[in-house]
Design a protein around this motif. Structure first.
Motif, PDB file in Angstrom:
ATOM      1  N   VAL A 107       0.844  -1.203   0.000  1.00  0.00           N
ATOM      2  CA  VAL A 107       0.000   0.000   0.000  1.00  0.00           C
ATOM      3  C   VAL A 107       0.878   1.251   0.000  1.00  0.00           C
ATOM      4  O   VAL A 107       0.571   2.240  -0.676  1.00  0.00           O
ATOM      5  CB  VAL A 107      -0.965  -0.014   1.194  1.00  0.00           C
ATOM      6  N   LYS A 122       2.183   1.585  -3.654  1.00  0.00           N
ATOM      7  CA  LYS A 122       1.150   1.914  -4.643  1.00  0.00           C
ATOM      8  C   LYS A 122       0.485   3.257  -4.349  1.00  0.00           C
ATOM      9  O   LYS A 122       0.408   4.133  -5.226  1.00  0.00           O
ATOM     10  CB  LYS A 122       0.092   0.802  -4.675  1.00  0.00           C
ATOM     11  N   ALA A 180      -3.534  -3.548  -2.315  1.00  0.00           N
ATOM     12  CA  ALA A 180      -2.907  -2.289  -2.728  1.00  0.00           C
ATOM     13  C   ALA A 180      -3.600  -1.682  -3.942  1.00  0.00           C
ATOM     14  O   ALA A 180      -3.810  -0.467  -4.004  1.00  0.00           O
ATOM     15  CB  ALA A 180      -1.427  -2.523  -3.030  1.00  0.00           C
TER      16      ALA A 180
END
Length: 251
Positions: A103, A106, A148
């Motif tokens: 996460v 991204k 993500a």
């Protein structure tokens, strides 16, 4: 004349998707700032793409904002955020730290890129994030990519709302599984979970496509390039699916 060209900034430029995107945007007449962690990989890419501006930075770190901003000396027509994330395994076994890292790369990475380029963006500029099929079609075996990329969908929509008054648009491109080395790592991980051969997993993945194909890096680069058209304004905040007929859900 070359110095006056608008810029495209590509994060993840040395990956399979990134290289195809760099080639396409350079061919469209943009100066390309290639961002990746490896200076050696960037140097190799620069030997193939004349005029490439190499920017070694780790998009997972806040320090990348200043590094990327320093490489920009002209208006930025497009920023493309396309780094890969680690293959973490399924939702029952994937380390939580790996999911958090995914996460960060991204979504956190996209925000760092946007903030680095913000002062160079103008009416008609494009913010483009490369997400993925698993962000829309959850599975039990691709946890990092699913979590993500789902978060990325929301972030792109928020950016489209925030930048709309400036005439800057934000877009998500969501490829299906692509025939790359990374896909083979995902397939190997899934094969280990199921106790079957990697080729069997790849065959199952192909069968998920209504046309029996994987998406190609060239197709992703094509989708990025069409967003340069003025008419692409109408797609701000939306997702362009390049899943080769894998998506079953509506809308």
């Amino acid at each position: 004349m070359t110095e006056a060209r608008e810029l495209a900034v590509v994060v993840g430029a040395t990956g399979a998707f990134g290289q195809a995107i760099v080639d396409r945007l350079a061919a469209a007449g943009l100066g390309v700032v290639a961002v990746a962690r490896s200076a050696d990989s960037l140097a190799a890419l620069g030997e193939r793409v004349p005029g490439l501006i190499a920017c070694a930075a780790d998009i997972a770190s806040d320090a990348s904002v200043e590094t990327i901003a320093a490489a920009l000396d002209r208006p930025v027509r497009m920023i493309v955020h396309g780094p890969g994330v680690g293959v973490a395994g399924g939702i029952l076994s994937a380390p939580t730290a790996t999911l958090v890292d995914a996460v960060n790369i991204k979504v956190g990475g996209l925000l760092r890129l946007v903030r680095a380029a913000d002062g160079r963006l103008a009416t008609g500029s494009r913010i483009v994030a490369i997400g993925g099929h698993y962000g829309f079609e959850p599975t039990a075996y691709a946890a990092a990519a699913g979590v993500a990329n789902a978060a990325l969908v929301n972030a792109v929509r928020q950016l489209s709302l925030a930048y709309g008054p400036r005439g800057v648009t934000a877009h998500l491109i969501a490829p299906g599984p692509a025939d790359t080395e990374r896909l083979r790592r995902v397939a190997a991980d899934r094969a280990a979970q199921r106790g079957i051969a990697v080729d069997e997993v790849l065959a199952d993945m192909l069968a998920d496509s209504s046309i029996g194909r994987f998406t190609t890096p060239g197709q992703v680069a094509w989708a990025v390039a069409i967003l340069l058209a003025p008419e692409a304004d109408a797609m701000t905040g939306s997702s362009l699916m390049l899943d080769s007929g894998r998506r079953r859900g509506l809308p």
